[in-house]
Design a protein around this motif. Structure first.
Motif, PDB file in Angstrom:
ATOM      1  N   HIS A  27      -6.739 -16.716  -0.544  1.00 33.46           N
ATOM      2  CA  HIS A  27      -6.959 -16.183   0.799  1.00 33.46           C
ATOM      3  C   HIS A  27      -7.403 -17.281   1.745  1.00 33.46           C
ATOM      4  O   HIS A  27      -6.891 -17.415   2.852  1.00 33.46           O
ATOM      5  N   GLU A  28      -8.360 -18.040   1.271  1.00 27.18           N
ATOM      6  CA  GLU A  28      -8.928 -19.108   2.080  1.00 27.18           C
ATOM      7  C   GLU A  28      -7.840 -20.117   2.478  1.00 27.18           C
ATOM      8  O   GLU A  28      -7.740 -20.519   3.634  1.00 27.18           O
ATOM      9  N   THR A  29      -7.016 -20.483   1.494  1.00 21.02           N
ATOM     10  CA  THR A  29      -5.943 -21.448   1.752  1.00 21.02           C
ATOM     11  C   THR A  29      -4.998 -20.915   2.825  1.00 21.02           C
ATOM     12  O   THR A  29      -4.655 -21.624   3.781  1.00 21.02           O
ATOM     13  N   LEU A  30      -4.589 -19.650   2.649  1.00 16.57           N
ATOM     14  CA  LEU A  30      -3.654 -19.078   3.616  1.00 16.57           C
ATOM     15  C   LEU A  30      -4.294 -18.919   4.985  1.00 16.57           C
ATOM     16  O   LEU A  30      -3.662 -19.123   6.018  1.00 16.57           O
ATOM     17  N   ALA A  48      -1.525 -10.496   7.733  1.00 13.26           N
ATOM     18  CA  ALA A  48      -0.529 -11.546   7.497  1.00 13.26           C
ATOM     19  C   ALA A  48      -0.855 -12.301   6.205  1.00 13.26           C
ATOM     20  O   ALA A  48       0.032 -12.651   5.431  1.00 13.26           O
ATOM     21  N   VAL A  49      -2.135 -12.554   5.970  1.00 14.89           N
ATOM     22  CA  VAL A  49      -2.534 -13.295   4.774  1.00 14.89           C
ATOM     23  C   VAL A  49      -2.193 -12.500   3.515  1.00 14.89           C
ATOM     24  O   VAL A  49      -1.648 -13.022   2.540  1.00 14.89           O
ATOM     25  N   GLU A  50      -2.485 -11.211   3.551  1.00 17.54           N
ATOM     26  CA  GLU A  50      -2.181 -10.372   2.383  1.00 17.54           C
ATOM     27  C   GLU A  50      -0.687 -10.312   2.119  1.00 17.54           C
ATOM     28  O   GLU A  50      -0.243 -10.335   0.972  1.00 17.54           O
ATOM     29  N   LEU A  51       0.072 -10.253   3.203  1.00 15.07           N
ATOM     30  CA  LEU A  51       1.528 -10.209   3.079  1.00 15.07           C
ATOM     31  C   LEU A  51       2.025 -11.508   2.429  1.00 15.07           C
ATOM     32  O   LEU A  51       2.859 -11.487   1.521  1.00 15.07           O
ATOM     33  N   ALA A  52       1.476 -12.630   2.883  1.00 22.83           N
ATOM     34  CA  ALA A  52       1.903 -13.915   2.342  1.00 22.83           C
ATOM     35  C   ALA A  52       1.545 -14.043   0.861  1.00 22.83           C
ATOM     36  O   ALA A  52       2.189 -14.760   0.114  1.00 22.83           O
ATOM     37  N   LEU A  53       0.511 -13.324   0.447  1.00 22.67           N
ATOM     38  CA  LEU A  53       0.084 -13.390  -0.958  1.00 22.67           C
ATOM     39  C   LEU A  53       0.893 -12.449  -1.846  1.00 22.67           C
ATOM     40  O   LEU A  53       0.848 -12.557  -3.059  1.00 22.67           O
ATOM     41  N   ASP A  54       1.619 -11.522  -1.226  1.00 13.53           N
ATOM     42  CA  ASP A  54       2.349 -10.528  -2.006  1.00 13.53           C
ATOM     43  C   ASP A  54       3.512 -11.184  -2.755  1.00 13.53           C
ATOM     44  O   ASP A  54       4.247 -11.991  -2.203  1.00 13.53           O
ATOM     45  N   ASP A  55       3.682 -10.811  -4.025  1.00 14.46           N
ATOM     46  CA  ASP A  55       4.683 -11.476  -4.859  1.00 14.46           C
ATOM     47  C   ASP A  55       6.115 -11.259  -4.385  1.00 14.46           C
ATOM     48  O   ASP A  55       6.908 -12.190  -4.355  1.00 14.46           O
ATOM     49  N   THR A  56       6.445 -10.013  -3.990  1.00 17.38           N
ATOM     50  CA  THR A  56       7.835  -9.792  -3.563  1.00 17.38           C
ATOM     51  C   THR A  56       8.098 -10.503  -2.249  1.00 17.38           C
ATOM     52  O   THR A  56       9.169 -11.059  -2.036  1.00 17.38           O
ATOM     53  N   PHE A  57       7.089 -10.508  -1.379  1.00 15.66           N
ATOM     54  CA  PHE A  57       7.260 -11.185  -0.107  1.00 15.66           C
ATOM     55  C   PHE A  57       7.487 -12.680  -0.341  1.00 15.66           C
ATOM     56  O   PHE A  57       8.389 -13.296   0.215  1.00 15.66           O
TER      57      PHE A  57
END
Lengths: 363, 192
Positions: free
Chosen positions: B173-176, A9-18
């Protein structure tokens, strides 16, 4: 690249298109993510979780402008640009001594330039910055006096990148031919007008085009003039030949297809055709299509020929039993050929813009 | 405001070819977000407006050489940042008081959307997280701002701020992860 299915979920939230979808309601990205969700229904919770993270974080507004204020500022910028282009940026501070003299000189030059622009009925808004434009009757001259390359647009909307120090003139003659004269080096991207052939004259060499991208290199200090073709088709011949034969039946000349270049040796008057150092694909071919598993080598070679628009010469009889398993997606064209040759114990050489592959066959 | 990156590049190409309406479009898309970002670096309205005027004027003059710009947003955000930091350092050098802080402050106050949170305990946790985020050093706050409110990618942020890529990733990452922490108990509650 990692598939979105493997994302946390964290990686998804970091993704630019997402992020663009969630925070900007971006339509293109929304389509993508809705489709993805339909195809991966088990990931619905993950998507919701990632969305929540992004939506929950906010920032207190600080300073802002109203739409009206933004419009005012933009109008302001536009006006200042117009003013600059009208007066060639006259600074508003007080001048002293030499600075004053220099400023007046610049002002006079600027006014002269403006007057000339005006006289020619051409007051394009700050156009061609850095390129000096002169008019001699119908002929236009472009000189790149800067130290870097410069993009210009010809009246027929062809685009030319002039290298530093290069000069180009352009005119259309009575026969509706587009005639350019080049001194130095330039990359041409010619608009397609079949009824108006485009000619580049450079030091006695003529390149004739219908609509294409190519580079001409013709510096006085070089022993050869080089024409390199990127797309389309051009013919290259000498000016002398053109005059003698009235433009038809050119005897001494070459036709270039993409990824080929020709050197015209000024001293001997001879042409040397070659492949460019690093041929590029002339057709969009997906990289995956260069993954081969026990594929007949002839098929692989045909694929390369089509992708790069070049000619490979080999004996089909000898190669008919050769097959290869190889991944050639990341390699350049020449590396691809090298690897194939290594795989089937063959050698290759480049002659006259063609690649000749010699093999003893496979058993 | 809807602006896709692909569309941005199309408009940018037209602008590089000297299309005035494309230039207007770029200004109207970016003026406001850039002003918002700039004022967080330097809360001087006139200075930020002057800076934007200079950036856009310069952009038009140099348009022919800007064809290689990959991301319009990144290019402009970077221009605003460099410009304002330069101005601030200049002011610092010429100021007589000499009591300027060592590091450049970045004005940002993060909040957590509490409407989404109902339970008392979650509210308490989110208040704690808010306090923690706002106590971060200015540069870290800027990283978070650039990622979540200025839409830069982690790589772009690292490049622009001269930071190690990994440390940018770690911070984000930490923030999220902490934000996620607010929700996890809620989700498990639904699951069991």
């Amino acid at each position: 690249m990692k598939s979105y299915r493997e994302y946390t979920a964290v990686e998804l939230a970091l993704d630019d298109t997402f992020q663009n979808w969630v925070k900007k309601d971006n339509h293109d990205h929304a389509d993508f993510w809705y489709t993805w969700l339909r195809e991966n229904p088990d990931k619905a919770d993950l998507v919701r979780e990632a969305r929540q993270m992004l939506e929950s974080l906010n920032e207190r507004p600080f300073m802002d402008l109203s739409d009206e204020q933004v419009r005012t500022e933009i109008t302001h910028i536009r006006q200042s640009l117009k003013k600059n282009s009208d007066h060639r940026s006259i600074p508003s501070f007080v001048f002293h001594g030499w600075w004053r003299a220099a400023a007046i000189l610049i002002l006079l030059i600027g006014l002269g330039w403006l007057a000339r622009e005006h006289f020619n009925g051409n007051s394009e808004y700050m156009s061609g910055f850095g390129v000096e434009k002169k008019y001699t009757g119908e002929e236009k001259t472009y000189a790149n006096d800067t130290r870097s390359e410069m993009e210009i647009r010809l009246p027929d909307s062809s685009r030319v990148t002039l290298e530093a120090g290069a000069t180009l003139t352009y005119k259309e003659n009575a026969a509706s031919e587009r005639i350019t004269k080049l001194h130095g080096e330039a990359l041409f991207n010619v608009t397609h007008h079949p009824e108006k052939p485009f000619f580049v004259y450079a030091n006695g060499l003529v390149t004739k085009v219908l609509g294409t991208t190519f580079r001409v290199r013709s510096w006085d200090h070089d022993p050869a003039i080089r024409v390199t073709l990127l797309t389309g088709k051009v013919s290259v011949f000498t000016e002398a030949d053109q005059q003698q034969n009235d433009g038809n039946n050119i005897r001494n000349g070459v036709i270039l297809t993409p990824n080929q270049s020709v050197d015209f040796i000024t001293a001997s008057g001879t042409f040397h055709k070659a492949l460019v150092t690093n041929p590029v694909k002339v057709k969009p071919v997906p990289e995956e299509s260069f993954e081969f598993t026990s594929t007949p080598v002839i098929q692989i070679l045909e694929k390369i020929e089509q992708a790069y628009g070049i000619e490979l010469v080999y004996d089909e009889q000898t190669l008919k039993d050769c097959a290869l398993t190889a991944s050639l997606s990341d390699e350049s064209m020449k590396e691809k050929i090298q690897l194939i040759c290594a795989g089937i114990n063959a050698t290759y050489e480049e002659i006259d813009a063609r690649i000749i592959i010699t093999s003893k066959g496979c058993h | 405001m809807i602006s896709t990156k692909t569309d941005d590049i199309l408009v940018w190409r037209l602008f590089c070819d000297g299309d005035e309406s494309a230039f207007e479009e770029i200004m109207s898309r970016y003026y406001r977000p850039l002003f918002r970002y700039g004022s967080r670096i330097s809360p001087d309205e006139i200075l930020v407006k002057d800076c934007l005027q200079e950036i856009f004027t310069d952009l038009w003059v140099r348009r022919a050489s800007l064809k290689n710009v990959q991301s319009v947003n990144f290019y402009l955000v970077k221009a605003v940042r460099n410009h304002l930091l330069f101005e601030k350092r200049k002011q610092r050098l010429t100021s007589l008081s000499g009591d300027w802080p060592e590091t450049d402050p970045f004005i940002s106050e993060f909040t957590i959307e509490t409407e989404l949170i109902s339970a008392e305990e979650e509210r308490y946790r989110s208040a704690k997280l808010e306090a923690m985020l706002n106590a971060l050093p200015a540069r870290q706050k800027e990283v978070i701002h650039l990622k979540f409110f200025q839409d830069l990618s982690a790589d772009e942020i690292a490049e622009m701020m001269g930071l190690n890529r990994q440390s940018v990733y770690n911070l984000l990452h930490e923030t999220l992860r902490k934000l996620r922490g607010l929700w996890v108990p809620l989700l498990t509650f639904f699951f069991f």
